[in-house]
Design a protein around this motif. Structure first.
Motif, PDB file in Angstrom:
ATOM      1  N   SER A   8     111.054  41.121  28.884  1.00 43.87           N
ATOM      2  CA  SER A   8     112.203  40.214  28.709  1.00 43.87           C
ATOM      3  C   SER A   8     112.047  38.912  29.499  1.00 43.87           C
ATOM      4  O   SER A   8     112.691  37.908  29.174  1.00 43.87           O
ATOM      5  CB  SER A   8     113.491  40.916  29.128  1.00 43.87           C
ATOM      6  OG  SER A   8     113.406  41.356  30.472  1.00 43.87           O
ATOM      7  N   LEU A  87     113.229  43.084  25.562  1.00 44.31           N
ATOM      8  CA  LEU A  87     114.413  42.357  25.078  1.00 44.31           C
ATOM      9  C   LEU A  87     114.294  42.178  23.574  1.00 44.31           C
ATOM     10  O   LEU A  87     113.299  41.652  23.077  1.00 44.31           O
ATOM     11  CB  LEU A  87     114.495  40.969  25.746  1.00 44.31           C
ATOM     12  CG  LEU A  87     115.493  39.987  25.126  1.00 44.31           C
ATOM     13  CD1 LEU A  87     116.920  40.518  25.185  1.00 44.31           C
ATOM     14  CD2 LEU A  87     115.416  38.627  25.821  1.00 44.31           C
ATOM     15  N   PHE A 102     118.631  44.543  26.108  1.00 44.87           N
ATOM     16  CA  PHE A 102     117.595  44.809  27.114  1.00 44.87           C
ATOM     17  C   PHE A 102     117.420  46.319  27.210  1.00 44.87           C
ATOM     18  O   PHE A 102     118.413  47.045  27.297  1.00 44.87           O
ATOM     19  CB  PHE A 102     118.032  44.303  28.499  1.00 44.87           C
ATOM     20  CG  PHE A 102     118.191  42.817  28.595  1.00 44.87           C
ATOM     21  CD1 PHE A 102     117.129  42.009  28.968  1.00 44.87           C
ATOM     22  CD2 PHE A 102     119.419  42.214  28.336  1.00 44.87           C
ATOM     23  CE1 PHE A 102     117.279  40.635  29.083  1.00 44.87           C
ATOM     24  CE2 PHE A 102     119.578  40.840  28.441  1.00 44.87           C
ATOM     25  CZ  PHE A 102     118.502  40.049  28.819  1.00 44.87           C
TER      26      PHE A 102
END
Lengths: 257, 14
Positions: A8, A87, A102
């Motif tokens: 992410s 993500l 997430f």
């Protein structure tokens, strides 16, 4: 749109790299990835973003979609990013919100955020990404960042000149002046320290220091920066990502009429 | 060093 980053922080770094330069942006999503362009309020600095499918663990975009966001809001949500979490970005067919998921499977944790999309009417400028330039420099982004930080303290104008001897960054303030010369080098132990210059003619350009301070915020994207200069035209400062794509900044020069 | 140029002077609007 359904697009998953295995890490992410990749998306966080991209957004953080220009969130202080422009307030809002339209992400244009298509089969070939996510592209965006935004210009700052003073119309001096243009940010271009390219995130091709190769940057994602999985990428699917069935229909071209435009996602308009306020960067300050998106950046708040991305504070949750960390290197252990993936993500996934989701946008429904009729887009009115962006969903960010997430996931940290190791910690049996997931986080979900929704961001309201905004209708941004911004004109797009026609920039030629293959723009011909008189000078191309490839150098360490760490070195570039340090040079910009050191010199911009002294003056609100920052000059770049390139000759066959190397690249010179200089400033002339009211009470002090400074100059940094960097010559081409090849560091076999650490390739990111290399500096190479290819040029067809010399250039000497000045820019407002404050925009350079914005540009160096993107240095976390890559340990290299590509600089392209031609006389009396905007310069391009480009950070390319390892897996393709990147963030570029076109900066209009200052000069005497 | 004189005037700050704007990008509009260099790039066309799409």
């Amino acid at each position: 749109l359904e697009a998953k980053f295995d890490d992410s922080t990749i998306f966080k770094k991209i957004i953080d790299s220009f969130k202080d330069s422009v307030t809002q942006i339209n992400f244009v999503c298509s089969e070939s990835g996510i592209e965006a362009q935004a210009i700052d309020d003073s119309r001096v600095l243009l940010v271009t973003v390219s995130i091709p499918p190769s940057c994602f663990e999985s990428y699917r975009c069935d229909r071209p979609t435009t996602i308009g966001v306020y960067l300050a809001s998106l950046a708040k949500l991305l504070k949750s990013a960390n290197t252990n979490s993936s993500l996934t970005l989701y946008v429904a067919d009729k887009p009115d919100e962006l969903l960010l998921l997430f996931e940290e499977p190791k910690n049996q944790k997931s986080m979900e955020y929704k961001l309201k999309l905004v209708d941004i009417t911004a004109d797009m400028l026609e920039v030629d990404s293959d723009m011909k330039s008189d000078v191309t420099v490839e150098m360490s982004s760490v070195e570039f960042t340090k040079t910009v930080r050191d010199l911009t303290q002294l003056s609100d104008s920052f000059t770049v000149s390139v000759t066959k001897d190397g690249i010179v960054f200089s400033v002339q303030g009211d009470t002090a002046q400074g100059k940094v010369l960097l010559q081409p080098r090849e560091d076999l132990a650490d390739e990111s320290n290399n500096l190479s210059i290819s040029m067809s003619k010399t250039i000497d350009l000045s820019f407002a220091s404050k925009y350079l301070l914005d540009i160096i915020k993107a240095a976390s994207i890559s340990n290299k920066i590509f600089l392209k200069f031609s006389d009396d035209t905007p310069a391009l400062f480009e950070f390319k990502m390892e897996k393709g794509g990147g963030v570029g900044f076109y900066l209009a020069p200052k000069y005497d009429d | 060093k004189g005037n700050q140029k704007r990008l509009d002077g260099f790039f066309k609007v799409k």
